[in-house]
Design a protein around this motif. Sequence first.
Motif, PDB file in Angstrom:
ATOM      1  N   LEU A   1       2.582  -8.045   9.739  1.00  0.00           N
ATOM      2  CA  LEU A   1       2.130  -7.910   8.359  1.00  0.00           C
ATOM      3  C   LEU A   1       0.765  -8.569   8.144  1.00  0.00           C
ATOM      4  O   LEU A   1      -0.043  -8.086   7.353  1.00  0.00           O
ATOM      5  CB  LEU A   1       3.172  -8.505   7.418  1.00  0.00           C
ATOM      6  CG  LEU A   1       4.548  -7.824   7.486  1.00  0.00           C
ATOM      7  CD1 LEU A   1       5.531  -8.532   6.574  1.00  0.00           C
ATOM      8  CD2 LEU A   1       4.443  -6.346   7.118  1.00  0.00           C
ATOM      9  N   GLY A   2       0.534  -9.709   8.815  1.00  0.00           N
ATOM     10  CA  GLY A   2      -0.779 -10.315   8.825  1.00  0.00           C
ATOM     11  C   GLY A   2      -1.213 -10.957   7.519  1.00  0.00           C
ATOM     12  O   GLY A   2      -2.357 -11.408   7.394  1.00  0.00           O
ATOM     13  N   ARG A   3      -0.342 -11.013   6.532  1.00  0.00           N
ATOM     14  CA  ARG A   3      -0.704 -11.499   5.206  1.00  0.00           C
ATOM     15  C   ARG A   3       0.590 -11.673   4.419  1.00  0.00           C
ATOM     16  O   ARG A   3       1.668 -11.365   4.908  1.00  0.00           O
ATOM     17  CB  ARG A   3      -1.594 -10.481   4.490  1.00  0.00           C
ATOM     18  CG  ARG A   3      -1.008  -9.067   4.560  1.00  0.00           C
ATOM     19  CD  ARG A   3      -1.649  -8.067   3.631  1.00  0.00           C
ATOM     20  NE  ARG A   3      -1.204  -8.257   2.255  1.00  0.00           N
ATOM     21  CZ  ARG A   3      -1.449  -7.392   1.281  1.00  0.00           C
ATOM     22  NH1 ARG A   3      -2.142  -6.298   1.523  1.00  0.00           N
ATOM     23  NH2 ARG A   3      -1.028  -7.611   0.062  1.00  0.00           N
ATOM     24  N   ILE A   4       0.491 -12.172   3.206  1.00  0.00           N
ATOM     25  CA  ILE A   4       1.636 -12.127   2.309  1.00  0.00           C
ATOM     26  C   ILE A   4       1.908 -10.655   2.019  1.00  0.00           C
ATOM     27  O   ILE A   4       1.068  -9.946   1.462  1.00  0.00           O
ATOM     28  CB  ILE A   4       1.362 -12.887   0.997  1.00  0.00           C
ATOM     29  CG1 ILE A   4       1.008 -14.355   1.273  1.00  0.00           C
ATOM     30  CG2 ILE A   4       2.556 -12.770   0.063  1.00  0.00           C
ATOM     31  CD1 ILE A   4       2.113 -15.164   1.899  1.00  0.00           C
ATOM     32  N   ALA A   5       3.071 -10.173   2.435  1.00  0.00           N
ATOM     33  CA  ALA A   5       3.382  -8.748   2.285  1.00  0.00           C
ATOM     34  C   ALA A   5       3.433  -8.377   0.807  1.00  0.00           C
ATOM     35  O   ALA A   5       3.804  -9.181  -0.050  1.00  0.00           O
ATOM     36  CB  ALA A   5       4.706  -8.428   2.962  1.00  0.00           C
ATOM     37  N   TYR A   6       3.096  -7.109   0.527  1.00  0.00           N
ATOM     38  CA  TYR A   6       2.996  -6.671  -0.867  1.00  0.00           C
ATOM     39  C   TYR A   6       3.500  -5.246  -0.984  1.00  0.00           C
ATOM     40  O   TYR A   6       3.145  -4.382  -0.175  1.00  0.00           O
ATOM     41  CB  TYR A   6       1.537  -6.731  -1.327  1.00  0.00           C
ATOM     42  CG  TYR A   6       1.338  -6.514  -2.808  1.00  0.00           C
ATOM     43  CD1 TYR A   6       1.954  -7.341  -3.744  1.00  0.00           C
ATOM     44  CD2 TYR A   6       0.514  -5.496  -3.279  1.00  0.00           C
ATOM     45  CE1 TYR A   6       1.768  -7.156  -5.103  1.00  0.00           C
ATOM     46  CE2 TYR A   6       0.315  -5.302  -4.640  1.00  0.00           C
ATOM     47  CZ  TYR A   6       0.949  -6.140  -5.548  1.00  0.00           C
ATOM     48  OH  TYR A   6       0.758  -5.956  -6.897  1.00  0.00           O
ATOM     49  N   GLY A   7       4.356  -5.020  -2.000  1.00  0.00           N
ATOM     50  CA  GLY A   7       4.868  -3.668  -2.181  1.00  0.00           C
ATOM     51  C   GLY A   7       6.077  -3.647  -3.080  1.00  0.00           C
ATOM     52  O   GLY A   7       6.151  -4.386  -4.066  1.00  0.00           O
ATOM     53  N   GLY A   8       7.065  -2.817  -2.731  1.00  0.00           N
ATOM     54  CA  GLY A   8       8.243  -2.709  -3.569  1.00  0.00           C
ATOM     55  C   GLY A   8       9.238  -1.701  -3.037  1.00  0.00           C
ATOM     56  O   GLY A   8       9.045  -1.103  -1.975  1.00  0.00           O
TER      57      GLY A   8
ATOM     58  N   VAL B   1      -0.774  -2.050  -1.095  1.00  0.00           N
ATOM     59  CA  VAL B   1       0.605  -2.146  -0.618  1.00  0.00           C
ATOM     60  C   VAL B   1       0.643  -2.190   0.905  1.00  0.00           C
ATOM     61  O   VAL B   1      -0.004  -1.372   1.573  1.00  0.00           O
ATOM     62  CB  VAL B   1       1.438  -0.956  -1.145  1.00  0.00           C
ATOM     63  CG1 VAL B   1       2.786  -0.884  -0.444  1.00  0.00           C
ATOM     64  CG2 VAL B   1       1.628  -1.077  -2.655  1.00  0.00           C
ATOM     65  N   SER B   2       1.408  -3.131   1.441  1.00  0.00           N
ATOM     66  CA  SER B   2       1.527  -3.251   2.897  1.00  0.00           C
ATOM     67  C   SER B   2       2.967  -3.093   3.393  1.00  0.00           C
ATOM     68  O   SER B   2       3.188  -2.889   4.580  1.00  0.00           O
ATOM     69  CB  SER B   2       0.994  -4.614   3.358  1.00  0.00           C
ATOM     70  OG  SER B   2       1.767  -5.673   2.808  1.00  0.00           O
ATOM     71  N   LEU B   3       3.953  -3.201   2.480  1.00  0.00           N
ATOM     72  CA  LEU B   3       5.360  -3.140   2.876  1.00  0.00           C
ATOM     73  C   LEU B   3       6.172  -2.525   1.741  1.00  0.00           C
ATOM     74  O   LEU B   3       6.014  -2.921   0.579  1.00  0.00           O
ATOM     75  CB  LEU B   3       5.890  -4.541   3.183  1.00  0.00           C
ATOM     76  CG  LEU B   3       7.380  -4.670   3.554  1.00  0.00           C
ATOM     77  CD1 LEU B   3       7.656  -4.025   4.907  1.00  0.00           C
ATOM     78  CD2 LEU B   3       7.797  -6.147   3.580  1.00  0.00           C
ATOM     79  N   VAL B   4       7.027  -1.567   2.069  1.00  0.00           N
ATOM     80  CA  VAL B   4       7.962  -1.025   1.084  1.00  0.00           C
ATOM     81  C   VAL B   4       9.362  -1.056   1.671  1.00  0.00           C
ATOM     82  O   VAL B   4       9.550  -0.937   2.880  1.00  0.00           O
ATOM     83  CB  VAL B   4       7.606   0.423   0.662  1.00  0.00           C
ATOM     84  CG1 VAL B   4       6.282   0.452  -0.083  1.00  0.00           C
ATOM     85  CG2 VAL B   4       7.584   1.369   1.851  1.00  0.00           C
ATOM     86  N   SER B   5      10.334  -1.241   0.780  1.00  0.00           N
ATOM     87  CA  SER B   5      11.740  -1.126   1.172  1.00  0.00           C
ATOM     88  C   SER B   5      12.195   0.271   0.791  1.00  0.00           C
ATOM     89  O   SER B   5      12.076   0.669  -0.374  1.00  0.00           O
ATOM     90  CB  SER B   5      12.578  -2.188   0.458  1.00  0.00           C
ATOM     91  OG  SER B   5      13.867  -2.259   1.004  1.00  0.00           O
TER      92      SER B   5
END
Length: 654
Positions: A12-19, A43-47
């Motif tokens: 992820l390389g950072r504080i992940a961001y998304g939703g 956005v870098s991560l979604v569930s």
Amino acid sequence: MTENLRGLPERLGRIAYGGDYNPEQWPEEVWAEDVRLMKQAGVSLVSVGIFGWALVEPRPGEFDFGWFDRVLDNLAEAGISAAVATMTASPPPWLAKLHPETLPRRADGTVLWPGARQAYCPSSPVYREHATRLVSRIAERYADHPALALWHIGNEYGCHVRACYCDISAAAFREWLRERYGGIAELNDAWSTKFWSQRYDDFDEVLPPRTAPTFANPTQQLDFARFSSDTMLDLLRMEKAVLRAATPDVPVTTNHVPLAKTLDLHRWASEVDVVSYDSYPDPHDPQAHVLAALSYDVIRSLRGGQPWLLMEQAPCAVNWRERNGVKQPGQMRLWSWQAVAQGADAVMFFQWRQSKGGAEKFHSAMVPHTGPDSRTFREVAGLGAELAETGSLVDTRPDNDVALVLDWESWWALELNSHPATLDQLDAFLAHYSPLFDANIGCDVVHPDSDLSGYRLVVVPNLYLTRAETAANLTEHVRRGGHLLVSFFSGIVDESDQVHLGGYLGPLREVLGAHVAEFWPLADGESVGVSVLDSAERGVLWSEDIVADGAEVVGRFTDGGLAGGAALTRNSFGDGVAWYLGTRLGAEGMRALLDRVVEDSGVSPVVAGLPAGVQAVRRGGRVFLLNHNVGSVAVSVAGGRVEIPGFGVEVLAG
């Protein structure tokens, strides 16, 4: 960090961001715009896939993963990682039609039917069989998919069905009891079944604590709470075993509801690679940020300070309160940074695109009904740009000198019926945590049996259920030079909810240097005068007849039937000090008491002398100043003066 988690921060390389991303709610032509807007928002991560079961398995054993393949491919092409859900949180209607025995029942026998979510009995072997088959297919299909960053098991276990009382659950409960007690005689002894002619001759006679003529057996209720938490934990373990077999190096998580007594999260935390949490502070509550702060300290502490994932929050309003307050401009950003400051390595929302229909259509989303030309999306995109620069914060953790004690089993036991008064564990926690929060004292929240050697001060807001081993651990903490503050109705019963005889406080009597002869709970609205540390205060909720057995009396009741009796004691023990408070002081009184105890223990705030409503947190070599006030404040730090706007955030070198 566990072996399975090692690759996640680097990926992820950072504080992940998304939703939460639920593309199945929308025509496929919308998906391209979703990806474009996700990139625009940082956005870098979604569930993804949480509620996909009915679509990927529309009929028993018939699977259609084509649409989900395309969703994950789209994300991978855009460089967006996915927390791929196991889709087991809400079974499809066909399962209930074919197997109505899978439906859960309440204590009064009411069947909880399909039409919402979580309509399954956690003990049902049929549900488990179908869930395992689904997870196996998902794990096999996506084990090597480039979008996969971690597995998202289930969803908000125990949110709606906290326990099932059906016959299947009854049989499972009996097996759990056999394992716990070994024999029926041991169960009878633990449950005090000689009272009210409740003696059992065989485990087959035992039932869950279903609706009864009056108070159910308290130990039966306590054991059923233990069983219910363990049963849902078995579901997580079941799915994790399938995922581990297919992807041994991919981390697993599950998201927990806002701080609740349903599940013993100390037991759950060891079964995942990273703890995830859903946070929904109420914008209408001026103290919502304090409860959020307590929750974040609880969640971070579950795995010894390891960073956690904020898996859900609302971009603006929710839909499920009687009055759904809107987050004011800047408030979503502030509360997101609060989570990061207190250890979150991800900031995520429910959900990506606001639903057109369904029960949560008025729950806000990153892309609201209005579309991207909206205040919400502009704030979402602005936060995404900020969090893209947070790589140096990832996997950093705090170093606190104060710990609050939380034991879920004691929480369950405390809030059972037929007690001297109705007490609330969260209320007790906030009464002790809020003064520490206001003073910017960093806190962990730990199990009472954990290693306490790293803490100068341990605070016990309430520990009604106190095992002998737990008391020995707290006693040893003080003996070694630590400080301890214990509040009323602690040390009362053992693990079987049986009273420690010989004077209340039981196994805590030695370290506290006192015992309680009699409880004097106060009526609603009643208060009692208390002189505490030379200050006149009022006590509420509770009073009691405290007998000092060597402890110094430093506070006394000043009116009522206990006038002149001890209300607060201080006991030098070994190389440390133990305090005991026999009432609940008002906010100012609790603050004065905690300030004194903190000073005695040698604990220092992160930053001293800040204006009210400004939170200071240290993480990763930085100090976060979070202004929870509507208006701006001026703060003096490091020889300078900083103006922080309302709902503003300032980050300084630590």
